[in-house]
Motif scaffolding. Structure first.
Motif, short mmCIF file in Angstrom:
data_model
loop_
_atom_site.label_atom_id
_atom_site.label_comp_id
_atom_site.label_asym_id
_atom_site.label_seq_id
_atom_site.Cartn_x
_atom_site.Cartn_y
_atom_site.Cartn_z
N GLY A 6 0.83 -1.20 0.00
CA GLY A 6 0.00 0.00 0.00
C GLY A 6 0.86 1.25 0.00
N GLN A 7 0.26 2.34 -0.42
CA GLN A 7 0.96 3.62 -0.40
C GLN A 7 0.00 4.72 0.03
N GLY A 8 0.55 5.78 0.63
CA GLY A 8 -0.27 6.89 1.09
C GLY A 8 -0.62 6.73 2.56
N GLU A 9 -1.46 7.63 3.02
CA GLU A 9 -1.85 7.66 4.44
C GLU A 9 -3.32 7.31 4.59
N GLY A 10 -3.70 7.02 5.83
CA GLY A 10 -5.10 6.78 6.14
C GLY A 10 -5.43 5.31 6.23
N PRO A 11 -6.63 5.01 6.68
CA PRO A 11 -7.04 3.61 6.83
C PRO A 11 -7.20 2.88 5.50
N VAL A 12 -7.55 3.61 4.44
CA VAL A 12 -7.67 3.02 3.11
C VAL A 12 -6.62 3.66 2.21
N ARG A 13 -5.72 2.83 1.68
CA ARG A 13 -4.61 3.34 0.87
C ARG A 13 -4.64 2.73 -0.52
N LYS A 14 -4.12 3.43 -1.48
CA LYS A 14 -4.03 2.89 -2.84
C LYS A 14 -3.03 1.74 -2.87
N VAL A 15 -3.31 0.78 -3.72
CA VAL A 15 -2.38 -0.33 -3.91
C VAL A 15 -1.28 0.11 -4.87
N ALA A 16 -0.03 -0.01 -4.40
CA ALA A 16 1.11 0.34 -5.24
C ALA A 16 1.55 -0.83 -6.11
N SER A 17 1.50 -2.05 -5.54
CA SER A 17 1.94 -3.22 -6.31
C SER A 17 1.51 -4.50 -5.60
N PHE A 18 1.55 -5.57 -6.37
CA PHE A 18 1.35 -6.92 -5.85
C PHE A 18 2.64 -7.70 -6.05
N VAL A 19 2.98 -8.53 -5.08
CA VAL A 19 4.14 -9.41 -5.20
C VAL A 19 3.67 -10.83 -4.92
N GLU A 20 3.89 -11.72 -5.87
CA GLU A 20 3.39 -13.08 -5.74
C GLU A 20 4.46 -14.01 -5.18
N LYS A 21 4.22 -14.60 -4.03
CA LYS A 21 5.04 -15.65 -3.44
C LYS A 21 6.54 -15.32 -3.48
N PRO A 22 6.99 -14.38 -2.66
CA PRO A 22 8.40 -13.99 -2.68
C PRO A 22 9.29 -15.06 -2.06
N ASP A 23 10.61 -14.90 -2.25
CA ASP A 23 11.54 -15.80 -1.57
C ASP A 23 11.61 -15.42 -0.09
N ASP A 78 4.05 -1.33 5.13
CA ASP A 78 3.37 -1.10 3.85
C ASP A 78 2.88 -2.40 3.22
N TYR A 79 3.35 -3.53 3.71
CA TYR A 79 3.03 -4.81 3.07
C TYR A 79 2.03 -5.60 3.90
N SER A 80 1.14 -6.29 3.22
CA SER A 80 0.18 -7.18 3.86
C SER A 80 -0.02 -8.39 2.98
N TRP A 81 -0.52 -9.46 3.58
CA TRP A 81 -0.85 -10.65 2.79
C TRP A 81 -2.09 -10.40 1.96
#
Length: 353
Positions: A159-176, A188-191
């Motif tokens: 997520g990016q920005g402030e507040g309880p609801v933030r814009k999605v900056a990117s998705f990362v699929e199954k990292p190492d 900034d990261y969540s599952w």
């Protein structure tokens, strides 16, 4: 705002929990660590003043089972959308949105997989309430699940920005593992648990723009479906939908994705090791259910539907006896169960699947 329509996505096969989870009765219809089955728990946690009656989307073969299990806990679905064949989550999500839009294009809908656990229902409701305003404006609001360990088996949302609801900056699929450890330490990261809230018409607009083939097939399947009571059997057009996940088809490509943090005690119960983690265990770390006994053994999961099971002098095993099948595997190798299912299928033992 009108009431939110919960959508219970019940199309999963739960292969990694074989032989408990099978095609006739996949994992969402089993009790795993609680008094209710997973689909029952999912429906019960989406009740109250905020919510309308749920919509279930599942395989046609499971429609009666879904209705019966929900009736056991006093839940009457507004509709059961029966898939003639599985077409992954993009088609299922679009079909659910099309059904919602047929009632009211401004209706808010929250999609939840019916085979997960959520420990903190109040926190779930708070997260959904926090995302309502953004969803009304046309955002597709994901519930970003607070990571509790550096998982390499889940996707992540940044997520990016402030507040309880933030814009999605990117998705990362199954990292190492190294990347996952960094993500867990970064707020900034969540599952990405595949839970999201949207206005039906807005989601359909994005589906038509980004996944037109899936949108055409799913909308035609809803429009051409056969209705009988609460059952809407989706039309044959559903078979024309591509077999693709909603994340790939829509969420990773849209500029309308937002995320709200949801620290809800989530678990996907995706394999036997995960179930062991969630289960009550004895002093040696054994999780036993049914007529199972562990002697000089540690870290094992044993589950039987009848025949007595005795573990002696072993560690970190999974032993499951279910409907005439015995599975013995290492607890730390969930991939072995998937390989076992493939081998059983290749052997032609389809009655065991």
């Amino acid at each position: 705002m009108g009431k939110i329509i919960p959508v219970l996505m019940s199309g999963g096969a739960g292969t990694r929990l074989w032989p408990l989870s099978r095609s006739r009765r996949p994992k969402q219809f089993h009790r795993l660590g609680g008094a209710h089955s997973l689909i029952q728990d999912t429906a019960l946690r989406l009740m109250g003043e905020m919510f309308a009656a749920p919509v279930v989307i599942c395989a046609a073969a499971h429609a009666d089972l879904a209705r019966a299990q929900l009736a056991e806990v006093g839940v009457a679905p507004a509709a059961i959308l029966a898939e003639p064949a599985p077409r992954n989550t993009a088609a299922a999500s679009i079909a659910a949105a099309a059904y919602g839009a047929s009632l009211d294009s401004d209706a808010l809908m929250v999609l939840m997989h019916a085979d997960n656990l959520v420990r903190d229902v109040a926190a779930l409701h708070a997260a959904i309430a926090a995302g309502q305003g953004a969803a009304q404006t046309g955002e597709i609001v994901l519930l970003g699940l607070k990571p509790t360990w550096p998982a390499t088996i889940y996707g992540y949302i940044r997520g990016q920005g402030e507040g309880p609801v933030r814009k999605v900056a990117s998705f990362v699929e199954k990292p190492d593992l190294v990347t996952a450890e960094r993500f867990v330490a970064d707020p900034d990261y969540s599952w990405n648990g595949g839970m999201f809230l949207f206005r039906a018409g807005a989601f359909l607009d994005e589906a038509r723009r980004l996944a037109p083939e899936a949108a055409r097939a799913a909308e035609a399947a809803v429009a051409g479906g056969a209705r009988e009571g609460d059952l809407l059997t989706l039309g044959a057009a559903f078979l024309d939908a591509p077999d693709v996940a909603v994340d790939v088809a829509i969420m990773e490509r849209t500029d309308r994705a937002s995320v709200v943090e949801a620290d809800i005690g989530w678990a996907d119960v995706g394999n036997w090791s995960a179930l062991w983690e969630l289960s009550d265990r004895d002093g040696e770390g054994n999780a036993l259910e049914g007529q199972a006994l562990a002697v000089q053994s540690a870290g094992c999961l044993a589950r039987t539907d009848g025949p007595r099971v005795v573990l002696a002098g072993v560690e970190d095993l999974v032993v499951v006896v279910e409907n005439g099948v015995v599975l013995v595997t290492r607890r730390d190798d969930p991939g072995a169960v998937r390989a076992a299912v493939d081998a059983v299928k290749a052997r032609g033992w389809t009655d065991l699947l």
